[in-house]
Design an enzyme around this catalytic site. Structure first.
Site, PDB file in Angstrom:
ATOM      1  CG  ASP A  29      -2.576  -7.980  -6.659  1.00 18.06           C
ATOM      2  OD1 ASP A  29      -3.554  -7.906  -5.886  1.00 18.06           O
ATOM      3  OD2 ASP A  29      -2.533  -8.707  -7.670  1.00 18.06           O
ATOM      4  CE1 TYR A  32      -2.447  -9.257   1.807  1.00 18.78           C
ATOM      5  CE2 TYR A  32      -0.668 -10.186   0.496  1.00 18.78           C
ATOM      6  CZ  TYR A  32      -1.578 -10.303   1.528  1.00 18.78           C
ATOM      7  OH  TYR A  32      -1.599 -11.429   2.293  1.00 18.78           O
ATOM      8  CG  ASP A  33       2.992  -7.879  -3.441  1.00 14.16           C
ATOM      9  OD1 ASP A  33       2.344  -8.740  -2.835  1.00 14.16           O
ATOM     10  OD2 ASP A  33       3.148  -7.869  -4.675  1.00 14.16           O
ATOM     11  CE  LYS A 111     -19.217 -35.057  -5.165  1.00 21.51           C
ATOM     12  NZ  LYS A 111     -17.831 -35.205  -5.454  1.00 21.51           N
TER      13      LYS A 111
END
Ligand code: IVH
Length: 666
Positions: A29, A32-33, A111
């Site tokens: 993360d 990515y940041d 669903k």
């Protein structure tokens, strides 16, 4: 530069695909940041290269007044529901009649219990997001849709074929169970009414007029069908359609689908999946069974409201009836009072239920619930089930009404509603045992009284051994007391006592923040301390006095006055003073060269923390505000300025650099 920006955008899109569609991230993360931050920086320096499909542009545009109506390219239909194996077999017989003598295959999908939406891409770019509405016309929620990170703003290119355009996919916007719980905790903490279930949370978040709020909610999206796609010959089956979606970056239910040619297997799966339901990260309320071949789907066609080639199998509702034995009021860690019904134990969805939440006292009123009532309860995603309705025909006349409490059920002090319209009652007594633990950890934290060694573990032990019953008691602790606790040996005990002693010299602003007065954060605490200079003077102030302060609004003014009016607070303050805790603020006084000027700071400053810069402004006679308005004189922009920068530009407020500000105050 343009090429570098394009390359970076491509890289981010690639990682979005790995993360949201394939669930196989290749970078952390933080990495990515960092990519995002790098892109942001490059775009800031080169705003001419910012494009609508840039991952930095997910939250753009301002709040809208009303959503525009959009006509769907083809109606967004519903599904027929079935509730039993027999009904599924009946449906299959109808299918067999229409496509007689052909073999066919079923696709079984979860669903998803979310909100139906249609996304339109033109030349691979997301141009519109719309709700289902009445099926023919929906609402244009493009700005909100763009904030959902699992929805690509630009589709990934494919080498096999050219993307059809326009391309309209349909699916569900939803929120994961864990994110739903976190969101509700946050909402409750703020004294507002939590959402009843993840579906309502998704709907409420999606229909926000202000996309910034939608962006804060962790919404996700899954494709399950399509509207208009020219050249549907690109795929012959529903399964191939889902694969195509994944290839171009759209998340689907592919990981959770099942293909079979036997109706017996469909039925078996429906039963099995009901148990697996608990393990899904999001709420599902059933399964959808579809005929896989598009050719056969065409033959089957539609009725007025639903396709004949698909059917929903709805899981039995997790509902049951039982009797309310008692209603008790719990006081949470943040002081909120929650009524909870104690029930006669009943089995529901595989677990035995003996309690149900009533959320708040307005809910008791709305439902008309009394002790002794027989009620219908439901478990839908939440850990603790809720009461749906009272079965009035079961009343005997012996049921007991309960009224709103006037005081905290734990400490007996008066309770408050923070502002008009709030549903939650709250105990604000800082010494209430129900939230003493939470409060004391906050009191000791670095930004408040900074008492190293007084973390959650120590606080829990001190409270459970009844060594403290309010914040002030920590100043009367002896080493022998601490040594009685498992957590402390000689050295650690001495360190804590030293840290407690040192904390007595903290300025009033830190003490005020530490007291945990609702709505009084670090900044408000500094403002109050700098205006009144002593705790005694602050305690004598009225709501009117407080409201005269530029940065203090009516809600803060009222909570501060109510807080200091409590006998428990008065007792606590006396005890703190007696222990030698400082209750004064010292401020340097200088020429009031910023008199009458209002400043807002945005971005990262090099020479100050935000709080220090704001204190400096006040010290020199100016006002420091956290939001930009027509009344702002200067916006001081540091590195990576946020939305306040844009707002200042829009309102033509003067923007200055940190250096300009330094020169101004010299
Ligand atoms: S297919 C013609 N597949 O359920 C409608 N719908 O109760 C084709 N839904 O309006 C829809 N999960 O919003 C389909 N895997 C899934 C679904 C699904 C949830 C929703 C959809 C539909 C509603 C009908």
């Amino acid at each position: 530069m343009r090429q570098e920006i394009e390359k970076l955008k491509k890289e981010i899109r690639h990682h979005d695909h790995l993360y949201y569609v394939l669930s196989q991230p290749e970078i952390s993360d933080t990495e990515y940041d960092n990519l995002m931050k790098h892109l942001q920086k490059l775009e800031e320096k080169n705003p001419q290269f910012i494009t609508d499909d840039s991952p930095t542009q997910r939250v753009s545009g301002n709040a809208v007044k009303d959503f525009k109506t959009v006509k769907h390219s083809t109606p967004m239909l519903s599904l027929d529901n079935t509730y039993s194996s027999d009904e599924i077999i009946e449906w299959d017989k109808r299918v067999k009649k229409i496509i007689a003598n052909e073999n066919y295959e079923y696709v079984i999908e979860p669903k998803i219990d979310g909100i139906s939406c249609a996304l339109t891409y033109k030349n691979g770019m997301l141009v519109q997001g719309a709700t289902r509405g009445d099926g023919d016309n929906g609402e244009d929620i493009t700005l909100n849709i763009k904030t959902i990170k699992s929805i690509p703003l630009k589709l990934l290119p494919t080498s096999d074929f050219r993307l059809p355009t326009p391309l309209e996919v349909r699916g569900e916007v939803y929120i994961d169970k864990t994110d739903f719980q976190k969101l509700n905790e946050e909402i409750s903490k703020n004294g507002e009414q939590p959402f009843a279930n993840p579906r309502n949370a998704a709907a409420g978040s999606l229909r926000q007029k202000n996309p910034k709020i939608t962006a804060e909610r962790k919404l996700k999206f899954i494709v399950h069908s399509y509207g208009t796609i020219p050249g549907t010959e690109k795929f012959e089956t529903h399964f191939e359609f889902l694969n195509l979606c994944e290839k171009i970056g759209l998340p689907t239910t592919l990981k959770n689908i099942h293909l079979t040619k036997k109706i017996e297997e469909v039925v078996k799966l429906c039963r099995k999946r009901e148990f697996d339901r608990e393990n899904m990260p999001f709420e599902i309320d059933g399964l959808v069974i579809k005929i896989n071949s598009l050719e056969q789907q065409k033959k089957l066609g539609f009725t007025m409201k639903s396709p004949r080639w698909a059917i929903a199998y709805k899981f039995p509702a997790k509902q049951a009836t039982t009797k309310i034995k008692n209603i008790v009021v719990q006081v949470g860690r943040t002081g909120i009072l929650t009524p909870v019904a104690e029930l006669e134990p009943v089995a529901l969805g595989g677990v035995t239920i003996s309690r149900a939440t009533l959320h708040n006292f307005d809910e008791i009123e709305r439902l008309g619930v009394r002790i002794g009532d027989t009620v219908l309860i439901e478990r839908a995603g939440e850990v603790i089930p809720k009461i749906i309705k009272v079965i009035e025909t079961k009343r005997t006349g012996k049921e007991k009404k309960i009224s709103q409490p006037a005081e905290c059920s734990v400490c007996g002090q008066p309770i408050v509603k923070e502002k008009e319209g709030d549903v939650a009652w709250r105990c604000i007594n800082p010494s209430c045992p129900a939230h003493l633990e939470n409060g004391l950890v906050h009191f000791a934290k670095r930004e408040a009284m900074d008492i190293e060694g007084l973390g959650e573990a120590a606080v829990v032990q001190l409270i459970s051994k009844k060594m403290i019953s309010d914040f002030a008691d920590i100043y009367y602790l002896k080493k022998d007391d601490l040594l009685k606790l498992e957590l402390f040996k000689e050295k650690k005990a001495q360190n804590l006592l030293d840290a407690i002693e040192k904390s007595k010299t903290r300025p009033l602003s830190r003490l005020l923040f530490g007291l945990g007065i609702r709505n009084v954060g670090e900044k408000a605490a500094i403002v109050l301390a700098e205006k009144f200079l002593t705790l005694d003077d602050l305690m004598k102030s009225t709501v009117e006095d407080l409201q005269k302060i530029y940065e203090i609004g009516p809600v803060v003014a009222e909570t501060v006055v109510k807080f200091f009016a409590l006998p428990e607070t008065k007792k606590l303050v006396e005890k703190l003073k007696k222990a030698g805790v400082n209750t004064k603020e010292e401020i340097k006084t200088g020429p009031k060269i910023l008199e009458g000027k209002t400043f807002v700071f945005t971005g990262e400053l090099k020479n100050f923390s935000r709080n220090d810069a704001e204190s400096k402004v006040r010290e020199l006679g100016g006002n420091a505000s956290s939001s930009v308005s027509q009344k702002t004189d200067f916006v001081v922009a540091g590195d990576n300025p946020g939305s306040k920068y844009k707002k200042a530009q829009k309102l033509s407020v003067k923007i200055i650099s940190e250096n300009d500000f330094l020169k101004m105050i010299k």
